[in-house]
Design a protein around this motif. Structure first.
Motif, PDB file in Angstrom:
ATOM      1  N   ASP A   8       0.810  -1.223   0.000  1.00  0.00           N
ATOM      2  CA  ASP A   8       0.000   0.000   0.000  1.00  0.00           C
ATOM      3  C   ASP A   8       0.845   1.275   0.000  1.00  0.00           C
TER       4      ASP A   8
ATOM      5  N   ILE B 157       7.312   2.180  -2.102  1.00  0.00           N
ATOM      6  CA  ILE B 157       7.881   0.833  -2.005  1.00  0.00           C
ATOM      7  C   ILE B 157       7.440   0.002  -3.208  1.00  0.00           C
TER       8      ILE B 157
ATOM      9  N   PHE C 284       9.531   0.963  -6.099  1.00  0.00           N
ATOM     10  CA  PHE C 284      10.886   0.427  -5.924  1.00  0.00           C
ATOM     11  C   PHE C 284      10.938  -1.052  -6.305  1.00  0.00           C
TER      12      PHE C 284
ATOM     13  N   ALA D 135       7.455  -4.296   7.817  1.00  0.00           N
ATOM     14  CA  ALA D 135       8.351  -3.389   8.528  1.00  0.00           C
ATOM     15  C   ALA D 135       8.486  -3.819   9.980  1.00  0.00           C
TER      16      ALA D 135
ATOM     17  N   LYS E 255      11.658  -5.068   6.197  1.00  0.00           N
ATOM     18  CA  LYS E 255      12.033  -3.792   5.596  1.00  0.00           C
ATOM     19  C   LYS E 255      12.933  -3.012   6.560  1.00  0.00           C
ATOM     20  N   PRO E 256      13.786  -2.136   6.176  1.00  0.00           N
ATOM     21  CA  PRO E 256      13.986  -1.769   4.764  1.00  0.00           C
ATOM     22  C   PRO E 256      14.755  -2.826   3.978  1.00  0.00           C
ATOM     23  N   LEU E 257      14.358  -2.980   2.725  1.00  0.00           N
ATOM     24  CA  LEU E 257      14.987  -3.972   1.862  1.00  0.00           C
ATOM     25  C   LEU E 257      15.941  -3.266   0.903  1.00  0.00           C
TER      26      LEU E 257
ATOM     27  N   ASN F 197       5.011  -0.127  17.128  1.00  0.00           N
ATOM     28  CA  ASN F 197       4.363   0.715  16.125  1.00  0.00           C
ATOM     29  C   ASN F 197       5.325   1.764  15.596  1.00  0.00           C
TER      30      ASN F 197
ATOM     31  N   HIS G  49       7.780   0.357  13.301  1.00  0.00           N
ATOM     32  CA  HIS G  49       7.188   0.139  11.992  1.00  0.00           C
ATOM     33  C   HIS G  49       7.099   1.444  11.208  1.00  0.00           C
TER      34      HIS G  49
ATOM     35  N   ARG H 102      10.449   2.386   9.983  1.00  0.00           N
ATOM     36  CA  ARG H 102      10.952   1.528   8.920  1.00  0.00           C
ATOM     37  C   ARG H 102      10.332   1.845   7.563  1.00  0.00           C
ATOM     38  N   THR H 103       9.086   2.359   7.599  1.00  0.00           N
ATOM     39  CA  THR H 103       8.423   2.576   6.316  1.00  0.00           C
ATOM     40  C   THR H 103       9.161   3.619   5.458  1.00  0.00           C
TER      41      THR H 103
ATOM     42  N   LEU I 209      12.161   4.539   5.901  1.00  0.00           N
ATOM     43  CA  LEU I 209      13.510   3.998   5.724  1.00  0.00           C
ATOM     44  C   LEU I 209      13.553   2.997   4.579  1.00  0.00           C
ATOM     45  N   ALA I 210      12.452   2.238   4.465  1.00  0.00           N
ATOM     46  CA  ALA I 210      12.376   1.249   3.399  1.00  0.00           C
ATOM     47  C   ALA I 210      12.493   1.933   2.042  1.00  0.00           C
ATOM     48  N   GLY I 211      11.806   3.099   1.921  1.00  0.00           N
ATOM     49  CA  GLY I 211      11.890   3.852   0.672  1.00  0.00           C
ATOM     50  C   GLY I 211      13.318   4.315   0.410  1.00  0.00           C
TER      51      GLY I 211
ATOM     52  N   LYS J  29      16.181   3.232   1.748  1.00  0.00           N
ATOM     53  CA  LYS J  29      17.104   2.115   1.519  1.00  0.00           C
ATOM     54  C   LYS J  29      16.894   1.512   0.137  1.00  0.00           C
ATOM     55  N   GLY J  30      15.642   1.293  -0.194  1.00  0.00           N
ATOM     56  CA  GLY J  30      15.329   0.657  -1.470  1.00  0.00           C
ATOM     57  C   GLY J  30      15.865   1.454  -2.650  1.00  0.00           C
TER      58      GLY J  30
ATOM     59  N   ASN K 293      11.164  10.877   1.628  1.00  0.00           N
ATOM     60  CA  ASN K 293      11.095   9.935   2.753  1.00  0.00           C
ATOM     61  C   ASN K 293      11.949  10.368   3.925  1.00  0.00           C
TER      62      ASN K 293
ATOM     63  N   ARG L  99       9.977  12.821   5.740  1.00  0.00           N
ATOM     64  CA  ARG L  99       8.930  12.135   6.495  1.00  0.00           C
ATOM     65  C   ARG L  99       9.485  11.558   7.795  1.00  0.00           C
TER      66      ARG L  99
ATOM     67  N   GLY M 145      -2.545   3.757   2.175  1.00  0.00           N
ATOM     68  CA  GLY M 145      -1.460   4.371   1.450  1.00  0.00           C
ATOM     69  C   GLY M 145      -1.203   5.818   1.829  1.00  0.00           C
TER      70      GLY M 145
END
Lengths: 127, 789
Positions: free
Chosen positions: A14, A18, A21, A88, A109-111, B568, B571, B574-575, B577-579, B581-582, B609, B612, B741
């Motif tokens: 969602d 991501i 990516f 996550a 994540k993060p991946l 929480n 999480h 990480r969201t 961070l995921a962006g 890192k990716g 990100n 954010r 989202g």
């Protein structure tokens, strides 16, 4: 090279960033990618298209990720599609639960681009 | 002329004569009359003779006991004799000269028959009898039997002489017989006993009744004509021979028990009676059989009953002994012997003084003499053969049986009961000790007024009152119940449930300290009074510990929430961070294969990100400052109008997708607020509206004074919030499910709430799904004194 039908990855996520990516990385690796934002889109793709792998974010809004996993694994025709879950949250308990429910891989994540492509390649290798 | 001598026997003096004789004589006379025909002389002579004869004859017929009526051919009555007059009650004038058919003394149907017979008679038909009904003068109908003969003069029929006989009595008897036969028939067939008529000679069935069929199962049809031997009716054929012998000798048999066989082969005992009778010239037996199998069974049952009684006596758990007047044993049951340890034979050699320990020989004899049917009951102690003693409860009855005074004794060994009683006494003693020394409070009060009747030491220690201070005084008056009305509540519970179990009440000690009691109570009767036995425990310390435990539990819960929050937050961190890192790794790994605009796009995403992430960290810090009460609010008089205009102005620059409107009165009072924080609140609420409403829709900010407050309202026309989500919108980490989202950690509104509350205001949300959302908050106006926290 596999036939186009044998390298389709459905990305269920969602978070738009991501999704972008994961999709781009896998496309660069030679996969065909489908993007779903919620469970409705997910099952529509699976019904309409041949999907070879599902990359599923467990932490969809309202915990829908878990429901999708459960439904996929309970349905006879869909149960054979391998599911890689990503989340996550790094709880061990969640990892065990997801694997017990039939997920083949649990990614936190993060991946990095590399982690993602390797995980997918393990399940759905490209020649 | 032929001399016809008058027959001497036609003479009244000869009577009484039979009816038959009279009629014969009459006929004879008539013949003679006929013979007097022809020659005149002869006729004269004959007429004379006839006259003479008729005179005699008339006297004869007049006085005949038989009624005689002459009628002419038309039916007119020409003559009636005295008997007719006597038996009908009419006078001669009432009958003679009248037509017999029309005087209404004979039923119409009979008249028809009579006319027919008369015609037949005239045609020379042989005489016949006729039974008719005739109405007497008194109205009673009688039965007459009639015979008619032609009256002729010179061989010419001139009328009919009717000889009638009153057969009413006979008819009545006949009717009675018919009724009697019917009765017999009914009796025969409806008798509950089987009635059988068989021939004496060979036992052939002539008649059987319904009961016979019911008892034996043989139908009437299959029996008649067959013999009792054919159906094997007698279980012992010798019985029949014996029965016949007796019948021949005595003519009857009464109530003998004989075994018969039913159609099914089953046998039954019949109470058999029989007599000899003659039917159609053949000697027959009429017999009745009453099935007494049930009675026999009852008799057997009675016999069994006697055995059972015997067993009862023998197997009784009570010793039973029968004594004679001299207190010697006549009979004793097994149990009695066992109780005393003797053999039954030995017991029969004993006298009461051999076992009783309470009374002397003389006293026992005296008791034996005096005891009667009313009996007496006593407790005593028996000595056993081995010298041990047993306590016995005895009931004694005396009775004279066949001239002998007998004494029946039923003895119950109550040694066990005595032991029990002793045990109970000990137990009561124990209870008493327990009552006194128990650490639990034991209190007995009078139910009606709460007066202390007994209390134990623990209670006196706990309350600080002495035993003397408590006993005789009311718990209510002494104020021992911690809360007024508690005793009433307790009594209500007692009334409802019959007892009170583990209720918490407060107790006030002499020093005024209030202790918590876990209280139970039951009603008991002491003397004649309804009392309460109360058992209670002081749980004051326990309750304190419990409170501590609850606090510990609260802390654990807090800890759990913190862990959850951490998860929480992790999480949420990480969201973005995921962006980062990716995309960063993608740029590194696929640098060569990515197009320029792609690279730029991904770098922008990384940047976004990062922002954010920073924002999130900022929020988290704010949150924890709020929670720790460390958020600094710098209240200064500020223009709310300017604040609102600035907010809308800036958001219009930031976001061009929506239409922003401001709705404020021309003048708004200045308020004491931290302007930066209120901006933060407004921005946050407006950002939420932006996230959850479609582009092009309006977002409105309105402010107006309400009483001593300023009311801020932000209205959007977005998706709205589902009702079940509304109560949770201010919770930390809450994110609506309505639009997946949408970025955000769900901390925004939570922080807003903290800031508004810190200003002394309130915040709430109203929303309707599909219609939009209104977010309200207030700030106090009065000298702007918010609650600096």
């Amino acid at each position: 090279m596999k036939k186009p039908d044998d390298n389709t990855v459905l990305i269920v996520e969602d978070e738009a960033d991501i999704r972008t990516f994961a999709c781009r990385v896998l496309q660069l690796e030679g996969y065909r990618c489908l993007e779903a934002e919620n469970s409705e889109e997910t099952f529509r793709f699976i019904r309409e298209t041949k999907v070879n792998l599902v990359l599923l974010d467990l932490k969809l809004a309202e915990n829908n990720g878990w429901l999708i996993l459960a439904r996929l694994k309970k349905n006879k025709e869909m149960a054979s599609i391998p599911v890689i879950v990503s989340t996550a949250s790094s709880g061990e308990q969640q990892r065990v639960s997801a694997l017990e429910m039939g997920a083949v891989e649990y990614l936190v994540k993060p991946l990095s681009a590399n982690t993602l492509k390797e995980a997918v390649a393990r399940i759905l290798p490209l020649k | 002329m032929t001399e016809i001598p008058l027959r001497h026997n036609i003479n009244m003096k000869d009577s009484p004569k039979t009816k038959k004789q009279l009629i014969e004589e009459l006929q004879e006379a008539r013949q003679r009359l006929d013979a007097l025909e022809a020659p005149e002389a002869e006729r004269q002579q004959a007429e004379e003779a006839l006259r003479e004869s008729e005179e005699k004859y008339r006297t004869l017929v007049d006085n005949s006991i038989i009624g005689i009526v002459n009628v002419d051919l038309s039916g007119k009555i020409t003559y009636v004799n005295k008997t007719i007059l006597q038996s009908t009650g009419y006078s001669r004038d009432e009958l003679v000269g009248k037509n017999g058919f029309s005087i209404g003394l004979i039923p119409p149907d009979t008249i028809k028959v009579l006319r027919k017979r008369m015609k037949e008679k005239l045609l020379g038909q042989p005489p016949g009898r006729l039974e008719i009904q005739f109405k007497r003068k008194d109205g009673v109908w009688i039965w007459l039997q009639l015979r008619g003969s032609l009256l002729r003069i010179r061989n010419i029929p001139v009328g009919i002489q009717i000889v009638g006989e009153d057969i009413t009595e006979y008819k009545r008897a006949e009717e009675a017989l018919r009724e009697s036969e019917e009765k017999f028939y009914k009796a025969f067939h409806s008798s509950p006993q089987a009635i059988i008529i068989t021939t004496l000679k060979d036992g052939r069935f002539i008649e059987v009744n319904d009961s016979h069929q019911r008892i034996t199962g043989h139908s009437h049809k299959e029996l008649i004509g067959r013999t009792s031997a054919d159906i094997d009716a007698w279980v012992y054929p010798g019985d029949r021979r014996r029965v016949i012998k007796t019948l021949k000798e005595k003519g009857r048999i009464n109530n003998e028990e004989i075994e018969f066989r039913k159609k099914s082969g089953e046998t039954y005992t019949g109470l058999f009676s029989a007599e000899l009778i003659n039917i159609g010239g053949e000697k027959c037996i009429i017999s009745s059989v009453l099935d007494i199998t049930n009675r026999k069974q009852m008799e057997e049952a009675l016999a069994n009953e006697a055995i059972r009684r015997r067993i009862l006596v023998d197997e009784s758990l009570d010793g039973i002994v029968v004594l004679n007047e001299n207190a010697g044993v006549i009979e004793a049951n097994q149990r009695f012997a066992e109780m005393l340890g003797y053999s039954p034979d030995e017991v029969r050699e004993l006298h009461t003084w051999d076992w009783d320990t309470q009374w002397s020989r003389e006293e026992l004899l005296e008791m034996g003499r005096n005891v009667d049917a009313k009996g007496l009951r006593l407790e005593t102690r028996h000595r056993c053969k081995d010298g041990t003693f047993i306590d016995v409860d005895i009931s004694i009855n005396g009775a004279v049986v066949v001239g002998q005074k007998l004494i029946f004794c039923v003895c119950r060994d109550v040694t066990k009961r005595k032991e029990m009683e002793e045990a109970l006494r000990e137990s009561e003693e124990k209870f008493s000790k327990a009552f006194r020394s128990s650490p639990v409070f034991f209190v007995i009060t009078r139910l009606s007024d709460g007066t202390f009747l007994d209390v134990n030491d623990s209670f006196t220690r706990a309350t600080g009152y002495t035993h003397e201070e408590l006993i005789g005084n009311s718990s209510l008056e002494m104020g021992i119940w911690g809360k007024p009305g508690d005793r009433e509540k307790m009594l209500k519970l007692l009334k409802k449930n019959g007892r009170v179990s583990n209720e918490e009440y407060e107790l006030r000690t002499k020093s005024g300290e209030v202790r918590t009691m876990l209280f139970s109570a039951e009603q008991i009767i002491l003397g004649q009074e309804l009392c309460l036995l109360c058992v209670s425990t002081d749980i004051t310390e326990y309750r304190q510990m419990e409170a501590q435990a609850r606090e510990a539990e609260y802390l654990r819960e807090l800890d759990r929430l913190r862990t959850e929050l951490l998860a929480n937050i992790s999480h949420e961190l990480r969201t973005p961070l995921a962006g980062i890192k990716g995309f960063a790794t993608m740029l590194l790994d696929y640098e060569d294969r990515l197009k320029h605009h792609e690279k730029r796009e991904y770098l922008q995403t990384i940047d976004k990100n990062t922002d954010r992430l920073v924002e999130l960290i900022e929020q988290l810090l704010e949150m924890s400052r709020l929670e720790a009460g460390m958020l600094s609010i710098n209240l200064k008089p500020a223009s709310i109008l300017k604040l609102c205009r600035d907010t809308i102005h800036e958001v219009r620059i930031r976001s061009t997708t929506h239409e922003f409107t401001l709705d404020v009165p021309p003048k708004l009072p200045r308020a004491n607020v931290d302007a930066r924080r209120i901006r933060q609140v407004l921005d946050n609420i407006i950002d939420n509206s932006l996230k959850y409403s479609e582009a092009g829709t309006e977002i409105n900010l309105a402010v107006r004074p309400e009483g001593r407050e300023l009311l801020f309202t932000v209205t959007d026309h977005g998706a709205g919030i589902p009702p079940h989500d509304l109560p949770r919108v201010f919770n930390r980490m809450f994110r609506s499910s309505r639009k997946p989202g949408v970025a955000g950690a769900g901390l925004g509104l939570s922080i807003c709430k903290g800031l508004v509350v810190a200003h002394g205001g309130r915040i709430w949300i109203e929303s309707e799904e599909g219609q939009g959302t209104r977010c309200f908050f207030t700030l106090p106006l009065d000298n702007g004194k918010g609650k600096p926290t």
